[in-house]
Design a protein around this motif. Structure first.
Motif, PDB file in Angstrom:
ATOM      1  N   GLY A  50      15.368 -10.990  -9.091  1.00 33.87           N
ATOM      2  CA  GLY A  50      15.499  -9.551  -9.321  1.00 33.87           C
ATOM      3  C   GLY A  50      14.725  -8.696  -8.338  1.00 33.87           C
ATOM      4  O   GLY A  50      15.160  -7.603  -7.982  1.00 33.87           O
ATOM      5  N   LEU A 172       1.286  -9.124 -16.304  1.00 33.42           N
ATOM      6  CA  LEU A 172       0.821  -9.266 -14.916  1.00 33.42           C
ATOM      7  C   LEU A 172       1.977  -9.047 -13.939  1.00 33.42           C
ATOM      8  O   LEU A 172       1.830  -8.365 -12.919  1.00 33.42           O
ATOM      9  N   LEU A 176       2.551  -6.176 -11.111  1.00 35.86           N
ATOM     10  CA  LEU A 176       2.855  -6.551  -9.721  1.00 35.86           C
ATOM     11  C   LEU A 176       4.079  -5.805  -9.208  1.00 35.86           C
ATOM     12  O   LEU A 176       4.066  -5.243  -8.099  1.00 35.86           O
ATOM     13  N   PRO A 181       2.933  -4.496  -3.644  1.00 32.78           N
ATOM     14  CA  PRO A 181       3.769  -5.648  -3.288  1.00 32.78           C
ATOM     15  C   PRO A 181       5.159  -5.570  -3.923  1.00 32.78           C
ATOM     16  O   PRO A 181       6.129  -6.029  -3.339  1.00 32.78           O
ATOM     17  N   LEU A 183       6.929  -2.878  -4.461  1.00 29.19           N
ATOM     18  CA  LEU A 183       7.745  -1.984  -3.623  1.00 29.19           C
ATOM     19  C   LEU A 183       8.258  -2.748  -2.404  1.00 29.19           C
ATOM     20  O   LEU A 183       9.432  -2.645  -2.040  1.00 29.19           O
ATOM     21  N   ALA A 184       7.367  -3.536  -1.810  1.00 36.03           N
ATOM     22  CA  ALA A 184       7.761  -4.302  -0.618  1.00 36.03           C
ATOM     23  C   ALA A 184       8.830  -5.336  -0.955  1.00 36.03           C
ATOM     24  O   ALA A 184       9.775  -5.534  -0.190  1.00 36.03           O
ATOM     25  N   ARG A 186      11.095  -5.219  -3.377  1.00 33.94           N
ATOM     26  CA  ARG A 186      12.393  -4.592  -3.625  1.00 33.94           C
ATOM     27  C   ARG A 186      12.990  -4.040  -2.332  1.00 33.94           C
ATOM     28  O   ARG A 186      14.205  -4.044  -2.146  1.00 33.94           O
ATOM     29  N   ARG A 189      14.545  -6.885  -0.677  1.00 34.14           N
ATOM     30  CA  ARG A 189      15.792  -7.245  -1.366  1.00 34.14           C
ATOM     31  C   ARG A 189      16.943  -6.313  -0.953  1.00 34.14           C
ATOM     32  O   ARG A 189      18.047  -6.752  -0.680  1.00 34.14           O
ATOM     33  N   ASP A 201       5.690  -8.090   5.771  1.00 35.96           N
ATOM     34  CA  ASP A 201       5.751  -9.463   6.291  1.00 35.96           C
ATOM     35  C   ASP A 201       6.569 -10.275   5.285  1.00 35.96           C
ATOM     36  O   ASP A 201       6.039 -10.836   4.325  1.00 35.96           O
ATOM     37  N   MET A 202       7.865 -10.303   5.532  1.00 30.52           N
ATOM     38  CA  MET A 202       8.791 -10.834   4.531  1.00 30.52           C
ATOM     39  C   MET A 202       8.582 -12.316   4.259  1.00 30.52           C
ATOM     40  O   MET A 202       8.612 -12.751   3.113  1.00 30.52           O
ATOM     41  N   LEU A 205       5.508 -12.818   2.145  1.00 33.62           N
ATOM     42  CA  LEU A 205       5.710 -12.301   0.785  1.00 33.62           C
ATOM     43  C   LEU A 205       6.635 -13.225  -0.010  1.00 33.62           C
ATOM     44  O   LEU A 205       6.367 -13.536  -1.180  1.00 33.62           O
ATOM     45  N   ALA A 208       4.702 -16.309  -0.939  1.00 34.49           N
ATOM     46  CA  ALA A 208       3.739 -16.026  -2.013  1.00 34.49           C
ATOM     47  C   ALA A 208       4.451 -15.943  -3.361  1.00 34.49           C
ATOM     48  O   ALA A 208       3.976 -16.486  -4.369  1.00 34.49           O
ATOM     49  N   MET A 209       5.615 -15.311  -3.384  1.00 34.17           N
ATOM     50  CA  MET A 209       6.351 -15.185  -4.642  1.00 34.17           C
ATOM     51  C   MET A 209       6.914 -16.533  -5.091  1.00 34.17           C
ATOM     52  O   MET A 209       7.005 -16.808  -6.284  1.00 34.17           O
ATOM     53  N   ILE A 212       4.083 -18.261  -6.770  1.00 34.55           N
ATOM     54  CA  ILE A 212       3.869 -17.730  -8.128  1.00 34.55           C
ATOM     55  C   ILE A 212       4.935 -18.289  -9.072  1.00 34.55           C
ATOM     56  O   ILE A 212       4.636 -18.712 -10.198  1.00 34.55           O
TER      57      ILE A 212
ATOM     58  N   GLN B  90       6.625  -6.502  12.759  1.00 34.76           N
ATOM     59  CA  GLN B  90       5.560  -5.885  11.955  1.00 34.76           C
ATOM     60  C   GLN B  90       4.374  -5.471  12.822  1.00 34.76           C
ATOM     61  O   GLN B  90       3.764  -4.426  12.591  1.00 34.76           O
ATOM     62  N   MET B 110      16.327   1.560  -5.137  1.00 34.49           N
ATOM     63  CA  MET B 110      15.025   2.189  -5.382  1.00 34.49           C
ATOM     64  C   MET B 110      15.183   3.711  -5.352  1.00 34.49           C
ATOM     65  O   MET B 110      16.140   4.228  -4.783  1.00 34.49           O
ATOM     66  N   VAL B 118       7.464   3.065   0.601  1.00 34.01           N
ATOM     67  CA  VAL B 118       7.486   1.833   1.404  1.00 34.01           C
ATOM     68  C   VAL B 118       7.139   2.154   2.867  1.00 34.01           C
ATOM     69  O   VAL B 118       6.586   1.315   3.581  1.00 34.01           O
ATOM     70  N   HIS B 121       3.695   1.282   3.612  1.00 32.94           N
ATOM     71  CA  HIS B 121       3.274  -0.097   3.311  1.00 32.94           C
ATOM     72  C   HIS B 121       2.207  -0.595   4.289  1.00 32.94           C
ATOM     73  O   HIS B 121       1.227  -1.219   3.889  1.00 32.94           O
ATOM     74  N   ILE B 128      -1.294  -9.069  -3.840  1.00 30.80           N
ATOM     75  CA  ILE B 128      -0.626  -9.493  -5.065  1.00 30.80           C
ATOM     76  C   ILE B 128      -1.597  -9.564  -6.253  1.00 30.80           C
ATOM     77  O   ILE B 128      -1.321  -9.014  -7.318  1.00 30.80           O
ATOM     78  N   SER B 131      -2.881  -6.138  -7.394  1.00 26.83           N
ATOM     79  CA  SER B 131      -1.820  -5.374  -8.055  1.00 26.83           C
ATOM     80  C   SER B 131      -1.525  -5.930  -9.435  1.00 26.83           C
ATOM     81  O   SER B 131      -1.303  -5.175 -10.381  1.00 26.83           O
ATOM     82  N   MET B 132      -1.532  -7.271  -9.559  1.00 26.01           N
ATOM     83  CA  MET B 132      -1.298  -7.891 -10.868  1.00 26.01           C
ATOM     84  C   MET B 132      -2.355  -7.434 -11.876  1.00 26.01           C
ATOM     85  O   MET B 132      -2.054  -7.159 -13.024  1.00 26.01           O
TER      86      MET B 132
END
Lengths: 315, 267
Positions: A50, A172, A176, A181, A183-184, A186, A189, A201-202, A205, A208-209, A212, B90, B110, B118, B121, B128, B131-132
């Motif tokens: 998502g 959590l 997030l 992060p 916003l970045a 989405r 996406r 830095d796609m 990111l 990292a996801m 998780i 970047q 969005m 963004v 950014h 992460i 923000s969590m």
């Protein structure tokens, strides 16, 4: 007024949740526990799908790693349950980095197929490495989860443990998604080249996801192993990965809290349909097709539309 | 041909202005097909430089090379004297380079405000975990991003559309969202790729105003456009034809150049 209504609704939900084990049968409590586990594991897949636009069909691999880690650490090594949780999540994170870093350079169908391959490889390894996993025989006698001497040895106790964990990880995740992060993610996406130009830095990111997601899968797997006390390779097949993917798809992929609805759907609907005998899997498939075609925004999107319709009618 | 020499001898880089961007000997090809050959030009600080050329002349390739989407086969791209060859997209952004796209690449699902947030950014720090956990610093930062983005939205007339889903906006407003998003990050050099494409006359006039405003605030701009009217806003224009710069100078001189007329304007 709206706030008050929302608070009352929330209070009612919490009350219903708290009282449910007193009123429900053992079988239904079991199902609610599984729905909680699937919420945790499905959330990872939901965040990837998502928020990042990544189809992940590898969640059964991490679900399995969590389950086998907990089983191995407690049964073979005799260590405390929490050690198994930590070992599983650490192993999952490391594996997610190792495979995610190269694989997440792919996009679209290729990435989905690569994750499917990971799930298949995982299943083969769970089968072949019987010294670790017990192969087809699996591992039995996994002790009930015990935290600081308190044993979660009844379905009711596990119910009261699993759902707060599910709500915590959802909270959590919600933070997030609402943060920088999120916003970045989405942005990535919706329009990857633009996100890149804006400094996202796609690859980092995405990795990292993926980590998780893997850790959530592992957490769910560990809880599952302690709950059922016996695990085997049949619990970690590609079908399980598909079921995890269905959770956000049915819920409406961008909705964090909707994951609960998706998890309840994939847990309860097959169970409700099982009364129809051999045809129940066909009926479940039909139910899925109906949800996906009639509710393109998932159950949550459909509920939103219904609420808006009712509001308009009442106005 | 003599006209071209005369035009190329015009100072495209006034000596009192240091070049923000400099392309030196840029060449590129796809397969065996040459698309850029020995392209040299500079975008001096504080100026608007235009790049024109018919379809297939190499404008987009040039843009993609500057913004890091392509690596040139030969030549150097310098930003404030520093070679950007090894820099990722970047890294270029962090150094102050920003681009828009021919078809606006807005984040469709969005809101307008989120789109512009963004754009900030690269200035953010919260990762992460912070923000969590919604740490105070992450919350403060998000508030700051929101306020700055809101200010930029208002500046570009998007104040009433903050919560609107960007994918539902008409082409003109999407273009403005993209512009506001690029502006909010305060780039040193802004690359605008066909910004008037898909806009009506009124919207193009408004766009012209935005570009002039950005430039008056000190932003250096490299503009690619087919729109001759819009291109008159540029201090210097370079005409590309089959991957080579055939003329450089003010738009009036470019329009009068016989080779440009033949190649681009159809004689």
């Amino acid at each position: 007024m709206n706030k008050l209504r929302r608070s009352l609704l929330l209070l009612l939900l919490v009350l219903a949740w708290a009282l449910a084990p007193l009123l429900l049968s053992r079988h239904l409590i079991d199902l609610f526990v599984f729905a909680g586990l699937f919420t945790i594991g499905g959330l990872g897949v939901g965040l990837l799908l998502g928020q990042c636009g990544i189809v992940n069909l590898a969640q059964a691999l991490f679900y399995g790693i969590g389950a086998y880690s907990s089983a191995y650490v407690t049964v073979q090594l005799g260590l405390p349950s929490l050690t198994g949780f930590l070992a599983g999540m650490l192993a999952s994170a490391l594996i997610a980095i190792a495979v995610g870093w190269p694989v997440l350079r792919l996009t679209g169908f290729f990435l989905a197929l690569a994750t499917l391959a990971l799930s298949l490889i995982g299943n083969v390894l769970f089968f072949e490495w019987d010294w670790l996993t017990g192969g087809t025989l699996g591992i039995g006698g996994i002790p009930k989860l015990s935290i600081f001497g308190f044993a979660f040895d009844t379905p009711e106790r596990v119910y009261y443990l699993v759902w707060p964990i599910a709500i915590l990880v959802l909270l959590l995740a919600d933070n997030l998604v609402r943060g920088r992060p999120g916003l970045a993610m989405r942005a990535m996406r919706d329009a990857a080249p633009a996100a890149e130009v804006l400094g996202v830095d796609m690859h980092r990111l995405k990795t990292a996801m993926f980590v998780i997601c893997a850790m959530l899968g592992s957490l769910a797997g560990s809880l599952f192993a302690h709950y059922v006390s016996y695990i085997s390779v049949q619990s970690f097949t590609v079908e399980r990965s598909i079921a995890f993917l269905l959770i956000p798809v049915v819920a409406g992929s961008a909705s964090v809290w909707g994951i609960i609805a998706g998890a309840l759907f994939v847990t309860f609907i097959p169970e409700l349909l099982s009364g129809f005998g051999d045809i129940h899997q066909v009926l479940f498939g039909l139910a899925l097709v109906l949800v996906v075609t009639l509710l393109p925004d998932g159950l949550i999107g459909g509920a939103d539309r219904l609420a808006q319709l009712l509001k308009r009618r009442m106005a | 041909m003599s006209g071209v020499v005369e035009l190329q001898s015009l100072p495209s880089r006034p000596p009192h202005l240091p070049a923000t961007l400099e392309l030196s000997g840029i060449a590129h090809s796809f397969g065996g097909f040459k698309v850029l050959s020995d392209v040299n030009f500079a975008v001096p600080q504080g100026q608007i430089v235009g790049l024109i050329g018919p379809n297939g002349s190499g404008k987009s390739t040039c843009f993609n090379i500057v913004s890091g989407f392509l690596s040139p086969k030969a030549g150097r791209v310098l930003l404030s004297g520093r070679d950007m060859a090894a820099d990722s997209i970047q890294a270029r952004t962090r150094q102050g380079l920003m681009r828009t796209f021919q078809t606006p690449k807005v984040f469709e699902r969005m809101s307008v405000l989120e789109n512009v947030m963004v754009g900030l950014h690269k200035d953010g720090r919260s990762g992460i975990l912070a923000s969590m956990l919604r740490t105070p610093s992450a919350r403060r930062e998000l508030d700051r991003l929101r306020n700055t983005a809101e200010g930029a939205c208002r500046k570009f007339g998007l104040g009433k559309l903050l919560d609107a889903q960007t994918g539902r906006l008409p082409a003109g407003q999407r273009r403005v969202v993209e512009l506001a998003r690029a502006y909010v990050g305060a780039p040193r050099l802004l690359l605008l790729d066909e910004p008037s494409s898909g806009l009506n006359t009124e919207e193009i006039e408004q766009l012209r105003g935005w570009i002039a405003m950005l430039n008056s605030e000190g932003m250096t701009i490299l503009l690619v456009s087919h729109d001759m009217g819009l291109m008159t806003i540029a201090d210097t224009v370079h005409a590309l034809y089959f991957g080579e710069i055939i003329a450089s100078g003010p738009m009036t001189a470019i329009q009068a150049d016989p080779r440009v007329r033949e190649a681009y304007l159809g004689g």
